[in-house]
Design a protein around this motif. Structure first.
Motif, PDB file in Angstrom:
ATOM      1  N   UNK A  90       0.763  -1.116  -0.190  1.00 25.53           N
ATOM      2  CA  UNK A  90       0.039   0.003  -0.015  1.00 25.53           C
ATOM      3  C   UNK A  90       0.860   1.119   0.036  1.00 25.53           C
ATOM      4  N   UNK A  91       0.599   2.349  -0.611  1.00 25.97           N
ATOM      5  CA  UNK A  91       1.185   3.677  -0.716  1.00 25.97           C
ATOM      6  C   UNK A  91       0.483   4.688   0.328  1.00 25.97           C
ATOM      7  N   UNK A  92       1.256   5.079   1.325  1.00 28.34           N
ATOM      8  CA  UNK A  92       0.807   5.880   2.282  1.00 28.34           C
ATOM      9  C   UNK A  92       1.011   7.556   1.239  1.00 28.34           C
ATOM     10  N   UNK A  93      -0.011   8.240   1.065  1.00 28.59           N
ATOM     11  CA  UNK A  93       0.036   9.175   0.187  1.00 28.59           C
ATOM     12  C   UNK A  93       0.084  10.573   0.908  1.00 28.59           C
ATOM     13  N   UNK A  94      -0.439  10.342   2.254  1.00 30.86           N
ATOM     14  CA  UNK A  94      -0.428  11.479   3.171  1.00 30.86           C
ATOM     15  C   UNK A  94      -0.926  10.814   4.616  1.00 30.86           C
ATOM     16  N   UNK A  95      -0.368  11.621   5.511  1.00 34.79           N
ATOM     17  CA  UNK A  95      -0.565  11.022   6.917  1.00 34.79           C
ATOM     18  C   UNK A  95      -0.460  12.208   7.902  1.00 34.79           C
ATOM     19  N   UNK A  96      -1.394  13.138   7.949  1.00 35.73           N
ATOM     20  CA  UNK A  96      -1.344  14.315   8.866  1.00 35.73           C
ATOM     21  C   UNK A  96      -2.137  13.964  10.426  1.00 35.73           C
ATOM     22  N   UNK A  97      -1.650  14.735  11.204  1.00 35.52           N
ATOM     23  CA  UNK A  97      -2.111  14.582  12.493  1.00 35.52           C
ATOM     24  C   UNK A  97      -1.974  15.786  13.437  1.00 35.52           C
ATOM     25  N   UNK A  98      -2.939  15.981  14.212  1.00 34.17           N
ATOM     26  CA  UNK A  98      -2.844  17.243  15.163  1.00 34.17           C
ATOM     27  C   UNK A  98      -3.226  16.692  16.602  1.00 34.17           C
ATOM     28  N   UNK A  99      -2.777  16.968  17.557  1.00 30.52           N
ATOM     29  CA  UNK A  99      -2.936  16.154  19.037  1.00 30.52           C
ATOM     30  C   UNK A  99      -3.430  17.381  19.901  1.00 30.52           C
ATOM     31  N   UNK A 100      -4.590  17.263  20.328  1.00 32.32           N
ATOM     32  CA  UNK A 100      -5.004  18.265  21.632  1.00 32.32           C
ATOM     33  C   UNK A 100      -4.220  17.863  22.813  1.00 32.32           C
ATOM     34  N   UNK A 101      -3.154  18.866  23.213  1.00 32.98           N
ATOM     35  CA  UNK A 101      -2.360  18.744  24.413  1.00 32.98           C
ATOM     36  C   UNK A 101      -2.987  19.579  25.576  1.00 32.98           C
ATOM     37  N   UNK A 102      -3.113  18.807  26.528  1.00 29.51           N
ATOM     38  CA  UNK A 102      -3.527  19.654  27.880  1.00 29.51           C
ATOM     39  C   UNK A 102      -2.354  19.966  28.593  1.00 29.51           C
TER      40      UNK A 102
END
Lengths: 467, 89
Positions: free
Chosen positions: A140-152
């Motif tokens: 499988x090809x990973x075309x994009x993988x973005x993330x945003x984490x809610x930090x307390x």
């Protein structure tokens, strides 16, 4: 697109190299003085149970006829199934699952977008499969993988309402960024995948709203994905592990899983809180930062610790209990901070000086928890007669856990598979990947079936894409 | 309508109309929002309706508090839907 493809197989030394490495003392592991070694060796030597006697060999599954386990019937069936599967495939009589019976004529690829938001991470990923079964040659090809984490802030956990607000604020921006990064237009997409469960209700719901709106706007089918299945399938795809025992360790789940008869079956799991939850909550007690993640910060502190303090060791059959360990170590930490000199574990009774540090506490907590995980994983390996272990989930990026597991697996002449934080920690790409597998097997969700659920067990999902 | 409300004893009622550019947009919003079940159907009833290009939402609740929580949660979700339509249509 091959430049954007992330291949993330962990570089493992050859068996001989690893064995030599294994015989040398590990670099940052201080000498173990306490019961941690004792508890491991006790398992392999003194216990008369046949399962332990053959720990260093790969054991024939039929040897376990008198293993005393509350769930023995289920396990023995599973063992039988697995051995049947192995026999079958070695003779080549198992027919391959056809993943392309719903392929659109003229198209050579499938592309899916995945939205993940079951806890404090919001992830969006786009994946592409070529026609034909997935293999090391057809990955499988990973075309994009973005993330945003809610930090307390330090000392605070994330609450469902605030986390949901974070996801709502970011979901559209993240989808946009993911599409731009992948360079994929909406016409190329085949389906929209989202996390159906398990997880926190409000964050899940805030993400599925975006998925539903997008699916109607672009006229694409929706696929609801079980979060655990996402982790397992992505771990298998990235590492190339074929039929591993899966240790799924994260903030919300702790499970030992093995595949049998189109289900990922849970062999052992936590009876109360998840391991990541235990670490996160101890991080809150210590008031250490939640960035990049509380578990990472505990790992860094633990590297500086050397005194092992004995903590409760609570393996219950194939299951674990961790709330008692947390309560005990929380108490130790509070006594240390308050200077409660009557605590004999922490304070030298003559000089009234503290004889252990916060680093020692982190070290002891990790050693105890991970030793428990290694124990039940080892037993699951014996049950299903495999010598592959795949670690997935957020806690899976802990290098100390990987090292301890590696030591155990090498003793059994097996192989260990783990990924780094891009694929270990919750992400959108795993949802896209598992969803796309379901899509290729013809699964579709009506809008009314897209309601998220907080409880969604791993073994509820029919794994139609494996044989 | 009035008789039914009295029978169900929903004392707090609110109607909100949200205008969209097209009927399709309003329908998308309706179909996105109406899927999630009401956790306490005895305390709250929500109805969605599309009239030409407007999404009309009708809330009936047993108390101000229930009404306020329900309305604010639906509006939050609606904001996501509108953002999606705005960004990706």
């Amino acid at each position: 697109m091959s430049s954007t493809r992330h291949q993330d197989t962990k570089e493992l030394p050859s068996y001989e190299e690893a064995l030599q490495e294994h015989e040398r003392p590990p670099p940052y592991t201080p000498p173990l003085t306490g019961s941690i070694m004792a508890s491991i060796t006790r398992l392999s030597r003194d216990d008369p149970d046949p399962i332990y006697e053959d720990l260093n060999n790969v054991v024939d599954s039929t040897d376990f006829a008198d293993v005393d386990h509350y769930n023995y019937d289920v396990l023995s069936n599973a063992v039988r199934d697995v051995s049947l599967d192995t026999d079958g495939s070695s003779k080549g009589i198992v027919t391959m699952v056809n993943l392309d019976q719903y392929a659109k004529p003229g198209k050579h690829t499938y592309t899916a977008i995945g939205l993940e938001g079951s806890a404090n991470k919001l992830g969006v990923g786009i994946i592409r499969h070529n026609l034909g079964p997935l293999s090391q040659e057809n990955r499988a090809q990973v075309l994009s993988n973005v993330r945003d984490t809610y930090i307390t802030p330090p000392g605070e956990g994330f609450l469902p309402r605030d986390t949901a607000r974070h996801h709502r604020n970011w979901v559209v921006r993240l989808i946009k960024r993911s599409m731009e990064e992948a360079g994929v237009s909406r016409e190329e997409l085949d389906c929209i995948c989202f996390t159906k469960g398990p997880g926190m209700g409000a964050p899940l719901q805030s993400v599925v709203i975006a998925a539903r709106a997008l699916s109607q706007l672009w006229d694409l089918p929706l696929i609801g994905v079980n979060h655990c299945i996402g982790h397992i399938e992505m771990g298998r795809e990235i590492t190339g592990a074929d039929n591993p025992v899966v240790l799924y360790v994260s903030g919300g789940n702790t499970q030992v899983i093995a595949y049998s008869n189109q289900r990922y079956r849970i062999f052992g799991e936590t009876l109360d809180i998840a391991i990541g939850n235990c670490l996160d909550r101890f991080a809150r007690t210590l008031k250490i930062p939640n960035y990049p993640s509380p578990g990472y910060n505990i790992e860094q502190l633990a590297k500086k610790g050397s005194n092992y303090i004995e903590l409760p060791y609570t393996v219950k059959g194939m299951d674990l209990s961790m709330s008692g360990i947390l309560a005990y170590i929380d108490q130790l930490a509070n006594d240390l901070f308050k200077g409660n000199t009557s605590n004999k574990v922490i304070f030298n009774q003559e000089t009234k000086e503290a004889q252990i540090t916060v680093e020692d506490l982190c070290f002891s907590l990790q050693e105890t928890l991970f030793a428990m995980l290694v124990e039940i994983t080892e037993r699951a390996m014996a049950h299903v007669n495999t010598n592959q272990v795949l670690i997935v989930g957020g806690v899976g990026c802990n290098e100390r856990l990987q090292k301890m597991m590696e030591d155990m697996v090498l003793d059994r002449k097996g192989s260990i598979y783990a990924t780094d934080e891009r694929f270990c920690i919750d992400n959108g790409i795993m949802i896209a990947h598992a969803g796309l597998l379901e899509f290729r097997m013809g699964k579709r969700f009506e809008l009314k079936d897209t309601v998220c659920t907080q409880k969604f067990r791993t073994d509820e999902v029919l794994v139609s894409w494996r044989d | 309508m009035t008789a039914k409300r009295q029978k169900m004893s929903f004392s707090c009622i609110l109607d909100i109309g949200v205008p969209f550019e097209t009927e399709k947009q309003a329908t998308i919003a309706k179909r996105t929002l109406e899927q999630d079940p009401i956790l306490k159907p005895d305390d709250l009833v929500v109805r969605y309706e599309v009239n030409t290009s407007s999404l009309d939402m009708h809330f009936e609740a047993i108390s101000d508090r229930v009404l306020r929580v329900a309305v604010s949660s639906v509006l939050e979700s609606l904001k996501t839907v509108i953002e999606v339509i705005d960004e990706f249509e």
